[in-house]
Design a protein around this motif. Structure first.
Motif, mmCIF file in Angstrom:
data_model
loop_
_atom_site.group_PDB
_atom_site.id
_atom_site.type_symbol
_atom_site.label_atom_id
_atom_site.label_comp_id
_atom_site.label_asym_id
_atom_site.label_seq_id
_atom_site.Cartn_x
_atom_site.Cartn_y
_atom_site.Cartn_z
ATOM 1 N N MET A 292 -9.365 -10.348 1.042
ATOM 2 C CA MET A 292 -9.454 -9.678 2.227
ATOM 3 C C MET A 292 -8.271 -7.733 2.402
ATOM 4 S SD MET A 292 -11.673 -11.470 5.148
ATOM 5 C CE MET A 292 -12.617 -12.886 4.989
ATOM 6 N N THR A 293 -8.811 -6.779 2.050
ATOM 7 C CA THR A 293 -8.282 -6.124 1.837
ATOM 8 C C THR A 293 -8.165 -5.038 2.982
ATOM 9 O OG1 THR A 293 -8.389 -5.893 -0.546
ATOM 10 C CG2 THR A 293 -7.175 -4.704 0.386
ATOM 11 N N HIS A 294 -7.012 -4.512 4.233
ATOM 12 C CA HIS A 294 -7.525 -4.239 5.464
ATOM 13 C C HIS A 294 -6.894 -2.577 5.219
ATOM 14 C CE1 HIS A 294 -3.087 -2.795 5.058
ATOM 15 N NE2 HIS A 294 -2.588 -4.175 4.394
ATOM 16 N N GLY A 295 -7.154 -2.208 6.103
ATOM 17 C CA GLY A 295 -7.372 -0.703 5.869
ATOM 18 C C GLY A 295 -6.094 -0.236 6.170
ATOM 19 N N ALA A 296 -5.649 1.652 6.371
ATOM 20 C CA ALA A 296 -4.691 2.596 7.056
ATOM 21 C C ALA A 296 -3.889 1.565 7.983
ATOM 22 C CB ALA A 296 -5.108 3.855 6.519
ATOM 23 N N PHE A 297 -2.531 1.708 8.208
ATOM 24 C CA PHE A 297 -2.112 1.714 8.974
ATOM 25 C C PHE A 297 -2.321 -0.416 9.809
ATOM 26 C CE2 PHE A 297 -3.677 6.350 9.298
ATOM 27 C CZ PHE A 297 -2.613 7.003 8.920
ATOM 28 N N CYS A 298 -3.070 -0.721 8.737
ATOM 29 C CA CYS A 298 -3.090 -2.165 9.081
ATOM 30 C C CYS A 298 -2.015 -2.876 8.705
ATOM 31 C CB CYS A 298 -4.306 -2.593 9.431
ATOM 32 S SG CYS A 298 -5.001 -1.909 10.606
ATOM 33 N N GLY B 34 5.709 7.577 -0.887
ATOM 34 C CA GLY B 34 5.483 7.734 -1.932
ATOM 35 C C GLY B 34 4.547 6.634 -2.841
ATOM 36 N N VAL B 35 3.654 5.988 -1.839
ATOM 37 C CA VAL B 35 2.593 3.968 -2.411
ATOM 38 C C VAL B 35 1.624 4.835 -2.991
ATOM 39 C CG1 VAL B 35 1.439 2.644 -2.239
ATOM 40 C CG2 VAL B 35 4.440 3.057 -1.469
ATOM 41 N N SER B 36 1.189 4.845 -3.990
ATOM 42 C CA SER B 36 -0.381 5.286 -4.227
ATOM 43 C C SER B 36 -1.758 4.818 -4.389
ATOM 44 C CB SER B 36 0.126 6.006 -5.635
ATOM 45 O OG SER B 36 -1.188 5.966 -6.010
ATOM 46 N N GLN C 109 5.942 11.396 3.214
ATOM 47 C CA GLN C 109 6.832 10.887 4.109
ATOM 48 C C GLN C 109 4.940 9.600 4.349
ATOM 49 O OE1 GLN C 109 5.533 13.594 7.780
ATOM 50 N NE2 GLN C 109 6.287 15.350 6.809
ATOM 51 N N GLY C 110 6.286 9.190 5.592
ATOM 52 C CA GLY C 110 5.006 7.963 5.804
ATOM 53 C C GLY C 110 4.637 8.328 7.169
ATOM 54 N N VAL C 111 3.195 8.473 6.649
ATOM 55 C CA VAL C 111 2.674 9.256 8.562
ATOM 56 C C VAL C 111 2.913 8.043 9.550
ATOM 57 C CG1 VAL C 111 0.131 9.858 9.012
ATOM 58 C CG2 VAL C 111 1.433 10.495 7.312
ATOM 59 N N ALA C 112 2.966 7.873 10.685
ATOM 60 C CA ALA C 112 2.854 7.243 11.951
ATOM 61 C C ALA C 112 1.057 7.751 12.399
ATOM 62 C CB ALA C 112 3.739 7.795 13.046
ATOM 63 N N PRO D 203 2.918 2.345 10.155
ATOM 64 C CA PRO D 203 2.959 3.917 8.896
ATOM 65 C C PRO D 203 2.316 3.769 7.985
ATOM 66 C CG PRO D 203 5.329 3.512 10.057
ATOM 67 C CD PRO D 203 4.603 2.701 10.195
ATOM 68 N N GLU D 204 1.423 4.418 7.554
ATOM 69 C CA GLU D 204 0.489 4.247 6.200
ATOM 70 C C GLU D 204 1.441 5.897 5.127
ATOM 71 O OE1 GLU D 204 -1.058 3.160 3.254
ATOM 72 O OE2 GLU D 204 -2.051 2.879 5.758
ATOM 73 N N SER D 205 0.904 5.933 3.441
ATOM 74 C CA SER D 205 1.566 5.867 2.625
ATOM 75 C C SER D 205 0.884 7.515 3.407
ATOM 76 C CB SER D 205 1.330 5.446 1.638
ATOM 77 O OG SER D 205 1.376 6.457 0.224
#
Length: 256
Positions: free
Chosen positions: A10-16, A54-56, A133-136, A164-166
């Motif tokens: 199971m692959t989670h979403g952004a910021f999680c 910088g993570v893609s 950046q890392g986006v809060a 934070p998310e990439s």
């Protein structure tokens, strides 16, 4: 025998993080599946905020594909929101038994169909060079759009764990038309494995009209869940979503 059932990644979403599936995983485990809920790169509880810089999306997809390849048998790959897109990308890189996408972010080439989607993509540019950046997390937006059907206590518990998310991954996903490298492409033609795509009727983050396009692009079956919003893995009704997925997986067990 249930012990022969394939594992589920199971692959989670952004910021999680993998914690997002704490409840959602339980019906699948009760059915006899081993469930893995990895943290995407840089999303571990002990990772510094800078770990996502910088993570893609390609990094996420390769990591998940490597985890799938390490299993004793091809796993079922399941993803929510941005993690749904990661799962679709990973399914092109590893052998999997089946794919289940829950309110997935759209792959390269699928155009948004709501003002909310367009506003999110444009709004990121207000942060300056966010891609570096890392986006809060915007907790207010999460409360109003992603977690809008969650009871207050559950909603605040989720909000408290966001990280934070990439910015690069968000840029590649939300501004794909500016990306000549087609980073978030899910490839041409149907996925090699059976695919189920579920959208919430009331989801404005990834509305059914957009998610249906994603299902068509991937050659997947599409289901619109009445009354549901974006947090299909935890909002009221999540158990029914799990049962739909389990039923579909049982139907495709012999052909997957």
């Amino acid at each position: 025998m249930t012990h022969n059932l394939p594992p589920i990644v199971m692959t989670h979403g952004a910021f999680c993080g993998g914690w997002a599936f704490e409840d959602f995983r339980k019906p699948f485990e009760a059915a006899g599946h081993t469930v893995l809920t990895p943290d995407l790169r840089g999303h571990g509880a002990s990772d510094p905020a800078s770990a996502v810089v910088g993570v893609s999306m390609t990094d996420y997809a390769r990591d998940v594909a490597a985890l799938c390849a390490a299993q004793e048998q091809p796993p079922i790959l399941m993803g929510h929101s941005l993690g749904g897109l990661v799962a679709a990308m990973a399914a092109r890189r590893a052998r999997v038994r089946a794919v289940v996408l829950l309110a997935p972010s759209a792959p390269w080439g699928v155009t948004s169909s709501s003002m909310e989607e367009a506003a999110t993509a444009v709004g990121l540019h207000m942060l300056g060079p966010f891609w570096a950046q890392g986006v809060a997390p915007d907790r207010s937006l999460m409360r109003h759009y992603s977690l809008d059907r969650m009871p207050e206590a559950g909603r605040e518990a989720v909000v408290a764990r966001l990280r934070p998310e990439s910015g690069r991954a968000l840029w590649e996903t939300l501004n794909w038309w500016l990306d000549p490298f087609m980073t978030t492409s899910a490839g041409a033609g149907a996925l090699d494995a059976p695919c189920l795509v579920i959208a919430g009727e009331r989801d404005v983050v990834h509305p059914p009209s957009t998610v249906r396009q994603t299902a068509t692009r991937l050659g997947g079956a599409f289901i619109e869940a009445p009354g549901m919003s974006h947090w299909l893995i935890g909002e009221p009704g999540w158990a029914e979503i799990a049962e739909i997925a389990l039923g579909w997986l049982a139907e495709h067990r012999e052909t997957a």
